[in-house]
Write a protein that holds these residues in place. Sequence first.
Motif, mmCIF file in Angstrom:
data_model
loop_
_atom_site.group_PDB
_atom_site.id
_atom_site.type_symbol
_atom_site.label_atom_id
_atom_site.label_comp_id
_atom_site.label_asym_id
_atom_site.label_seq_id
_atom_site.Cartn_x
_atom_site.Cartn_y
_atom_site.Cartn_z
ATOM 1 N N LYS A 18 0.824 -1.208 0.000
ATOM 2 C CA LYS A 18 0.000 0.000 0.000
ATOM 3 C C LYS A 18 0.861 1.263 0.000
ATOM 4 O O LYS A 18 0.336 2.370 -0.092
ATOM 5 N N TYR A 19 2.185 1.055 0.113
ATOM 6 C CA TYR A 19 3.108 2.183 0.202
ATOM 7 C C TYR A 19 4.109 2.152 -0.949
ATOM 8 O O TYR A 19 4.332 1.111 -1.578
ATOM 9 N N ASP A 20 4.715 3.285 -1.174
ATOM 10 C CA ASP A 20 5.738 3.408 -2.219
ATOM 11 C C ASP A 20 7.065 2.893 -1.667
ATOM 12 O O ASP A 20 7.967 3.656 -1.337
ATOM 13 N N ARG A 46 2.207 6.954 0.254
ATOM 14 C CA ARG A 46 1.223 5.941 -0.109
ATOM 15 C C ARG A 46 1.369 5.563 -1.582
ATOM 16 O O ARG A 46 1.784 6.388 -2.417
ATOM 17 N N ASN A 47 1.057 4.322 -1.890
ATOM 18 C CA ASN A 47 1.048 3.847 -3.270
ATOM 19 C C ASN A 47 -0.320 4.161 -3.870
ATOM 20 O O ASN A 47 -1.310 3.469 -3.594
ATOM 21 N N ASP A 48 -0.409 5.218 -4.671
ATOM 22 C CA ASP A 48 -1.710 5.644 -5.196
ATOM 23 C C ASP A 48 -2.248 4.699 -6.258
ATOM 24 O O ASP A 48 -3.400 4.834 -6.703
ATOM 25 N N LYS A 49 -1.452 3.700 -6.656
ATOM 26 C CA LYS A 49 -1.907 2.711 -7.632
ATOM 27 C C LYS A 49 -2.323 1.393 -6.960
ATOM 28 O O LYS A 49 -2.664 0.424 -7.643
#
Length: 477
Positions: free
Chosen positions: A22-24, A362-365
């Motif tokens: 869920k994170y970069d 956050r991983n926006d994808k």
Amino acid sequence: MFDVIIVGAGVVGSSIARELSKYDLKTCVLEKSSDVATGTSKANSGIVHAGFDAKPNTIKGKLNAKGNAMFDKLSKELDFPFKRNGSLVLCFDENEIHTLEELKEQGENNGVPNLQVLRKERLLELEPNLKEDVVAALYAPTGGIVCPYEMTIAYAENAYTNGVEFKFNTKVENIKKVEDKFILETNEGNIEGRVVINAAGLFSDDINNMISSNKIEIIARKGEYCLFDKEAGAMATRTLFQLPTKMGKGVLVTPTVDGNLLIGPNAVDLNDKTNMDTTQDGLDDILERAKITFKEIPMRQVITSFSGLRSHSAADDFIIGEAKDVENFINVAGVESPGLSSTPAIAEMVEKIVVNKLSPARNDKFNPIRHGVPKFREMNNKERNELIAKDSTYGRIVCRCETVTEGEILNAIRRPLGARDLDSVKRRTRAGMGRCQAGFCSTKIVKILATELNVPEYEITKFGGKSKLLIGENKEI
């Protein structure tokens, strides 16, 4: 270099991988076996405990009920089978009913909702096959059942599609820390990372003890089981525990999410962490003790027996947190029962530690949705015909016992982190898990695997490594 390296691709490691996706973050999972869910995660009771059994002042007590409440959402997002069938802790002695009340109070302290103590008449209405001498039981409606290896596969696939890298057949042999990075020496070369998460299950003590002077000890606790045909599956609708007494802890009787009946386990501590043998004495013991619960055990319906190894901590609790003497080395060890039930909450707990350490964006994808292998056996005829019209391979049955089609097996091989051996196909499709235990379908699956992987049939293994099924090709006559 990776931001995070997770050691172990069981349900714990895979759930943490999914949470961190869920994170970069550049995250990697190292697994010494050829697939996910090859250790404790593949062979256990599949019980989602309500949370009354763990002591309130333990990590188990804090995480069990919390994790239990997360299963409904997770099973929908990740498409793995889960059912809230409820559980009963059975008491057969009027003098022991006070223990049920104590368990109820303990569960309420842990946050378990709607616990009740039921008496004999109501129990026999709920479970007609119980022994007539049952006197009371603690009823936990939030108790459930799950397929542990399908759950693990779902976590791992979703983590992978969200950017986590998995390295199989990669065994960690040593760990060093040089300044602010870790160097993990493996049979596949060195791998570097900023944070290491030790989720190595039975071998998490070995991993910790490579780098930390604060040693931990994990004991392999073996449990043996008998699995019954689906014809016996309806004998119990809820998970049936026996109230522990001065004579020892009882065995459980439970339906599975796939419709079978499961009895076990016993508990035997071992020095050998690879000993998965079943024994005549062990199986006789669990079946004899199951007679305390049931009027009759349908022995003719046993289709297989198996054993699983649990990671029992000498501290008798989960070990979760950063090693005191090694910054950025995080242990997630000693995760035995109710570990499966607590897994979603464990993953969140570890996520918070990592986020506090690395402060990632956050991983926006991030996509929380994963779709599993279509289950032909669960479809109606209209759905089946529609599927076959799209792909004719779903019209060819390979495993007759479990109604598994060629299309499902091809899907299992071609999907993210796809199957590469007989057991990994089995875990994704149930091909080979029925009455004949792969007696008819294994040769067909070997042929499909060989064709899809473009290798000779004699290169196909049962579970990776040296577990080859064939020694060569037949000579043409």
